[in-house]
Design a protein around this motif. Sequence first.
Motif, PDB file in Angstrom:
ATOM      1  N   PHE A 125       0.835  -1.197   0.000  1.00  0.00           N
ATOM      2  CA  PHE A 125       0.000   0.000   0.000  1.00  0.00           C
ATOM      3  C   PHE A 125       0.874   1.252   0.000  1.00  0.00           C
ATOM      4  O   PHE A 125       2.093   1.188   0.167  1.00  0.00           O
ATOM      5  N   VAL A 126       0.225   2.395  -0.175  1.00  0.00           N
ATOM      6  CA  VAL A 126       0.961   3.643  -0.358  1.00  0.00           C
ATOM      7  C   VAL A 126       1.817   3.982   0.862  1.00  0.00           C
ATOM      8  O   VAL A 126       2.957   4.442   0.725  1.00  0.00           O
ATOM      9  N   GLY A 127       1.294   3.746   2.063  1.00  0.00           N
ATOM     10  CA  GLY A 127       2.056   4.079   3.273  1.00  0.00           C
ATOM     11  C   GLY A 127       3.331   3.277   3.405  1.00  0.00           C
ATOM     12  O   GLY A 127       4.426   3.845   3.540  1.00  0.00           O
ATOM     13  N   PRO A 128       3.261   1.924   3.364  1.00  0.00           N
ATOM     14  CA  PRO A 128       4.488   1.127   3.459  1.00  0.00           C
ATOM     15  C   PRO A 128       5.480   1.411   2.338  1.00  0.00           C
ATOM     16  O   PRO A 128       6.690   1.444   2.576  1.00  0.00           O
ATOM     17  N   LEU A 129       4.977   1.620   1.117  1.00  0.00           N
ATOM     18  CA  LEU A 129       5.892   1.900   0.015  1.00  0.00           C
ATOM     19  C   LEU A 129       6.568   3.250   0.214  1.00  0.00           C
ATOM     20  O   LEU A 129       7.780   3.392  -0.034  1.00  0.00           O
ATOM     21  N   GLY A 130       5.820   4.246   0.671  1.00  0.00           N
ATOM     22  CA  GLY A 130       6.409   5.553   0.946  1.00  0.00           C
ATOM     23  C   GLY A 130       7.501   5.461   1.997  1.00  0.00           C
ATOM     24  O   GLY A 130       8.564   6.078   1.866  1.00  0.00           O
ATOM     25  N   ARG A 131       7.236   4.677   3.060  1.00  0.00           N
ATOM     26  CA  ARG A 131       8.254   4.518   4.111  1.00  0.00           C
ATOM     27  C   ARG A 131       9.481   3.788   3.588  1.00  0.00           C
ATOM     28  O   ARG A 131      10.610   4.126   3.954  1.00  0.00           O
ATOM     29  N   ARG A 132       9.283   2.821   2.730  1.00  0.00           N
ATOM     30  CA  ARG A 132      10.421   2.087   2.160  1.00  0.00           C
ATOM     31  C   ARG A 132      11.321   3.010   1.357  1.00  0.00           C
ATOM     32  O   ARG A 132      12.546   2.911   1.414  1.00  0.00           O
TER      33      ARG A 132
END
Length: 243
Positions: A125-132
């Motif tokens: 999802f957008v949140g985990p990918l952004g954090r990565r």
Amino acid sequence: MRNLQNSGRLRPVDLAREHGLSAQAVRNYEADGILPGAERTPHGYRTYTPWHAQALRAFLALLPGHGHHTAASIMQAIHRDATEDALRLIDESHAQLLDDRHTLQAVEAALHDLDPVPQEPGDTFVGPLGRRLGIRPATLRKWERAGLVRPRRDPQTGYRVYSAADVRDALLVHQLRRGGYLLEQIAPLIARIRSAGGVAPLESTLRDWHARLSARSRAMLTGAAALDAYLDYRPAPTRTKAE
């Protein structure tokens, strides 16, 4: 003009002519602290010396490798007798160049290890990918609007769902952005990778990236030589009697 030069006194136009600049540009550089302050004639006209000419050569030599802001900051530090600050700025530019080289290596490694586009849906999802990636979700949404990533929507929640292929595209976009490429430059590359099923379209971009880093590295060497010459040329800082 000839009498001024013979006496070691130069006008703004005398400094400007050597580099194809305007006299106003020279005056602006002085006002910004890029050049040391000039003396004035009784009528208020600026008079420069070969010292100022050498400072201008140093600044212009620093520009290609460091950019205007850093080059100006380097010269300003020198003229307030903070040479250590100037040297630190140079070190930071070299560190950034090294980081850019590491970024390029990472892009090449990512391209080398790219897997074929997977068929199964992903569940990132957008949140985990952004954090990565160390970026904000808003940035990923901006990339989506530019066509750089194409997440599907979960039919139940409407949330963006990034497949493994979407993650790959986001990683490439992130690396290319760090390399200085604009979204409008990246978009056709991503589109060609998708349509061609491979990374061959990026080969010319990577060669250009290598060439730009090498040119910047050489420019830093040229700027360092000119700055070193200026540091040797300039008068020693004035000391007070108490010192």
